[in-house]
Design a protein around this motif. Structure first.
Motif, short mmCIF file in Angstrom:
data_model
loop_
_atom_site.label_atom_id
_atom_site.label_comp_id
_atom_site.label_asym_id
_atom_site.label_seq_id
_atom_site.Cartn_x
_atom_site.Cartn_y
_atom_site.Cartn_z
N ASN A 151 -63.85 42.27 92.35
CA ASN A 151 -63.42 41.30 91.34
C ASN A 151 -64.61 40.70 90.61
O ASN A 151 -64.55 40.43 89.39
CB ASN A 151 -62.58 40.19 91.98
N GLN A 152 -65.70 40.46 91.33
CA GLN A 152 -66.91 39.92 90.72
C GLN A 152 -67.45 40.90 89.68
O GLN A 152 -67.82 40.51 88.56
CB GLN A 152 -67.96 39.65 91.79
N HIS A 153 -67.50 42.17 90.01
CA HIS A 153 -68.03 43.16 89.09
C HIS A 153 -67.09 43.45 87.93
O HIS A 153 -67.55 43.68 86.81
CB HIS A 153 -68.35 44.46 89.84
N LEU A 154 -65.80 43.42 88.18
CA LEU A 154 -64.84 43.74 87.13
C LEU A 154 -64.62 42.59 86.16
O LEU A 154 -64.51 42.81 84.95
CB LEU A 154 -63.50 44.15 87.74
N ALA A 155 -64.55 41.36 86.69
CA ALA A 155 -64.15 40.24 85.85
C ALA A 155 -65.00 39.00 86.02
O ALA A 155 -64.65 37.94 85.50
CB ALA A 155 -62.68 39.89 86.14
N GLY A 156 -66.11 39.11 86.77
CA GLY A 156 -66.96 37.93 86.97
C GLY A 156 -66.30 36.84 87.76
O GLY A 156 -66.64 35.66 87.62
N ALA A 157 -65.34 37.20 88.62
CA ALA A 157 -64.55 36.21 89.37
C ALA A 157 -64.79 36.39 90.86
O ALA A 157 -64.46 37.45 91.42
CB ALA A 157 -63.08 36.37 89.04
N PHE A 158 -65.34 35.36 91.50
CA PHE A 158 -65.58 35.39 92.94
C PHE A 158 -64.31 34.88 93.63
O PHE A 158 -64.20 33.73 94.04
CB PHE A 158 -66.78 34.53 93.30
N VAL A 159 -63.31 35.77 93.73
CA VAL A 159 -61.99 35.38 94.22
C VAL A 159 -61.43 36.46 95.14
O VAL A 159 -61.83 37.63 95.09
CB VAL A 159 -60.99 35.15 93.06
#
Length: 469
Positions: A151-159
């Protein structure tokens, strides 16, 4: 509205472009290659997982899409640099058993951890592997489930989504928040864990497939399939027959604690409302069939049906990668029991078919006991459902209809439906999933007494193998 639905799995990543009525407009597939090793190791290359998502997604996206959803492997973990996103070595697959040393050390905390999280303490789940990585590789970086890295790599979201978080042994099942007590027991910092979001939350945008798309459907693989198969009411259940066989039964909006030591976890959390489920695992199903091929007992999976017939009293327990619920014997080995000089190749193969069906049936029975009613039917998906012999054995031992899902891609379709919900283009789970019709239903042919006898023999064999550890 079209959505891009991605299922990042153990051996491949599948991507579908799905229209509102459920029609598949495009698809892509990219292989990934888990690497078995010594002492129960199974590792995966994180960059290969990410690249496979991009490759499959771009191959599928021939039609315009307006949102994307991602299903993940669940209990696979890695250690990585939070600032740069760089992984520190390979990811530990959900199949990796090396963290058994951690679960042994924490045996005194097992009951309390199960009380908090709903999960038995077993190296199958994420936290023991996370602690093992810390012990073996040091404190540098964060250790999370692999979906947070993706998710961090795809959308910049640490979730991470609530369903995936519930597979860690770190989630307070009642509040669906990180448990400080559980994290402390595992020696992990809850502040280093990703934010827990709803499965239909919009978590950011991704541009890896072309034009920016909202990433808005997130779920662990088996829960995504449960959603796709319309198991919205308590007592409805599905089983996915892939590398392993995973049976889940919806439990409703209240936590159900399993008397049979099944895993209790989050099915999905939508708009702040949590639905729970019970989960049982057969770790070796498709992988056991592949093993038969490696032994030259069969040449292809279709031989399961060609060799249909009696077992000559042979019983097989498919614990080639350990036993899950209710035994929780991660070091258990598989085995054929009841061999004689009259045993032939076809008996061994048939016993494996019945062994997989027996373990699923035993789990289904336990789920029925936990929710207060026997399961009335079982919805099924996955590659092994092509075996009519296995599906008929399943119906016979379950003593209930087995209803085939019409697509081999339930996980992707489920996360696609969650993405549709998250984008506001459906007002309910049923509308998001849409209508579907089973192409085949297998009805029981065996008497209840014979099914009971076969299950009793299988359970005795499983207990014997679990006791040999």
């Amino acid at each position: 509205m079209n959505v891009l639905a991605i299922d990042q799995g153990t051996s491949s990543t599948k991507a579908l472009v799905v229209a509102e009525g459920g029609e598949v407009l495009g698809e892509g597939n990219a292989p990934v290659h888990p690497q078995p090793g010594a002492d129960g190791a199974v590792e995966q290359d994180p960059q290969e997982l990410l690249d496979s998502i991009v490759e499959a997604g771009r191959a599928a996206a021939g039609a315009p899409v307006e949102a994307a959803g991602l299903a993940n492997q669940g209990e696979t973990v890695l250690r990585w640099n939070r600032e740069t996103g760089e992984p520190f070595g390979p990811a530990l697959s959900w199949q990796d058993r090396r963290a058994v040393s951690v679960t042994r050390d924490l045996a005194g905390h097992a009951d309390r951890l199960t009380e908090i999280t709903g999960l038995p303490v077993d190296p199958y789940f994420a936290a023991p592997k996370m602690t093992w990585l810390r012990r073996e590789q040091g404190d540098k970086g964060v250790v999370t489930t692999v979906d947070a890295w993706l998710n961090q790599h795809l959308a910049g979201a640490f979730v991470t989504d609530a369903a995936t978080a519930s597979r860690t042994l770190l989630l307070d099942l009642e509040s669906t928040t990180w448990s400080e007590e559980a994290c402390e027991i595992f020696g992990l910092d809850p502040a280093e864990q990703p934010e827990i979001v709803d499965c239909d939350a919009q978590v950011g945008e991704t541009s890896v497939f072309g034009d920016p798309l909202p990433l808005t459907g997130l779920a662990v693989d088996q829960q995504a399939a449960l959603f796709a198969e319309s198991c919205f009411e308590a007592g409805q259940a599905k089983c996915t027959y892939g590398t392993g066989a995973f049976i889940l039964a919806t439990a409703g909006e209240q936590v159900v604690r399993s008397k049979a030591r099944l895993a209790a976890c989050v099915a999905w959390r939508l708009d702040g409302t949590t639905t729970y489920c019970l989960d049982g695992q057969v770790y070796s199903a498709g992988s056991a069939v592949s093993w038969l091929q490696e032994l030259d007992l069969i040449s292809e999976a279709a031989d399961l049906d060609r060799l249909e017939g009696e077992t000559d009293g042979v019983v097989f327990v498919p614990s080639l990668a350990g036993l899950g619920a209710p035994f929780w014997a991660p070091e258990a080995k598989g085995g054929w029991l009841g061999l004689s000089l009259s045993t032939r190749r076809e008996h061994l193969v048939r016993a494996l078919v019945w062994g997989i069906a027996a373990q699923v049936a035993a789990l289904a029975r336990a789920m029925g006991d936990d929710v207060g009613n026997p399961l009335e039917r079982l919805r099924v998906d996955g590659g092994l459902t092509r075996s009519k012999a296995l599906m008929q054995a399943q119906a016979d031992l379950l003593q209930a209809p087995v209803e085939l899902y019409p697509s081999a891609d339930a996980t992707a379709l489920g996360v696609g439906a969650l993405a549709r919900l998250g984008s506001g283009n459906a007002s309910s789970p049923a509308e998001a999933v849409g209508d579907w019709t089973s192409p085949a239903t297998f009805e029981p042919r065996m008497s209840a007494s014979e099914a009971e006898e076969r299950l009793a023999k299988w359970e005795a064999a499983a207990r014997a193998l679990a006791g040999l550890v």
